[in-house]
Design a protein around this motif. Structure first.
Motif, PDB file in Angstrom:
ATOM      1  N   LEU A  68      32.303  -9.573  76.271  1.00 30.05           N
ATOM      2  CA  LEU A  68      33.767  -9.556  76.320  1.00 30.05           C
ATOM      3  C   LEU A  68      34.177 -10.750  75.243  1.00 30.05           C
ATOM      4  CD1 LEU A  68      36.147  -7.980  77.537  1.00 30.05           C
ATOM      5  CD2 LEU A  68      36.302  -9.488  79.335  1.00 30.05           C
ATOM      6  N   PHE A  69      33.637 -11.730  75.575  1.00 28.74           N
ATOM      7  CA  PHE A  69      33.780 -13.036  74.615  1.00 28.74           C
ATOM      8  C   PHE A  69      33.967 -12.407  73.053  1.00 28.74           C
ATOM      9  CE2 PHE A  69      32.717 -16.772  72.421  1.00 28.74           C
ATOM     10  CZ  PHE A  69      34.016 -17.506  72.549  1.00 28.74           C
ATOM     11  N   LEU A  70      32.611 -11.646  72.767  1.00 26.25           N
ATOM     12  CA  LEU A  70      32.610 -11.295  71.328  1.00 26.25           C
ATOM     13  C   LEU A  70      33.952 -10.182  71.004  1.00 26.25           C
ATOM     14  CD1 LEU A  70      28.678 -10.904  71.218  1.00 26.25           C
ATOM     15  CD2 LEU A  70      30.076 -12.646  69.987  1.00 26.25           C
ATOM     16  N   SER A  71      34.125  -9.525  72.191  1.00 25.96           N
ATOM     17  CA  SER A  71      35.107  -8.701  71.757  1.00 25.96           C
ATOM     18  C   SER A  71      36.442  -9.438  71.299  1.00 25.96           C
ATOM     19  CB  SER A  71      35.447  -7.602  72.875  1.00 25.96           C
ATOM     20  OG  SER A  71      36.171  -8.358  73.962  1.00 25.96           O
ATOM     21  N   SER A  72      36.768 -10.576  72.075  1.00 27.22           N
ATOM     22  CA  SER A  72      37.836 -11.261  71.926  1.00 27.22           C
ATOM     23  C   SER A  72      37.752 -11.943  70.541  1.00 27.22           C
ATOM     24  CB  SER A  72      38.068 -12.422  72.760  1.00 27.22           C
ATOM     25  OG  SER A  72      39.051 -12.345  73.821  1.00 27.22           O
TER      26      SER A  72
END
Length: 194
Positions: A68-72
């Protein structure tokens, strides 16, 4: 004929204006914050009462946090690409964000399956119930974020998102980053108070 103007002629006051769609987004975000604040407060109160099942949170939730952090990061890249009218990068970045969001949901589901294998159920001890409620509510909001993202993705492929038309990307980016920050809060809360 008297043509003199009154001495106390008032100038119209400037009104504060905000984009109505952005205002609705911020109201929605505030309501979500209030929902999770009340739920985490209830968690702490119930935990203090005792009879609390302690269990190890499956490691897949840590991996999903990284996803999810990478998606941000990719969402931010999509926003910057839209600002610079770099349509190729915009399409790539927003597509990757969508795929990573879907991967996050799949990983959350796998984490639930691991919890069930550990005999941590939705019904039973409140510690498990709270975990399912927190992750389920966040998952529901992430699905709404994916719908907003899908709408922006279609607009990007139709060339309706560009430097002079950023409102949709700003709303999408703000909401996606909020969902990321919300998950980080929930995940570290659960790690700390499990």
């Amino acid at each position: 004929m008297n043509t003199a103007q009154p001495l106390t002629q008032r100038q119209p006051e400037e009104t504060l204006s905000m984009d109505p769609k952005k205002f609705i987004l911020w109201l929605f975000i505030v309501s979500i914050v209030m929902l999770f604040a009340s739920q985490t407060s209830a968690y702490l109160v119930r935990r203090a009462e005792g009879n609390w099942l302690e269990y190890q949170i499956p490691v897949i939730f840590s991996y999903s946090t990284v996803v999810l952090f990478l998606s941000s990061l990719f969402m931010q890249w999509a926003y910057y690409s839209a600002k610079k009218d770099n349509f190729a990068n915009l399409k790539i970045a927003i597509s990757i964000t969508f795929v990573l969001g879907m991967a996050f949901l799949w990983m959350q589901f796998q984490g639930w399956k691991e919890l069930v294998a550990m005999k941590v159920y939705f019904v039973g001890n409140p510690s498990g119930s709270f975990f399912y409620v927190f992750t389920g509510l966040h998952g529901f909001h992430l699905i709404s974020g994916l719908l907003v993202l899908l709408y922006a993705l279609v607009a990007a492929f139709r060339m309706k998102v560009h430097a002079k038309s950023l409102r949709q990307m700003e709303i999408c980016t703000t909401y996606w980053h909020f969902l990321d920050v919300l998950w980080l809060y929930l995940f570290f809360f659960l790690l700390t108070f499990n």
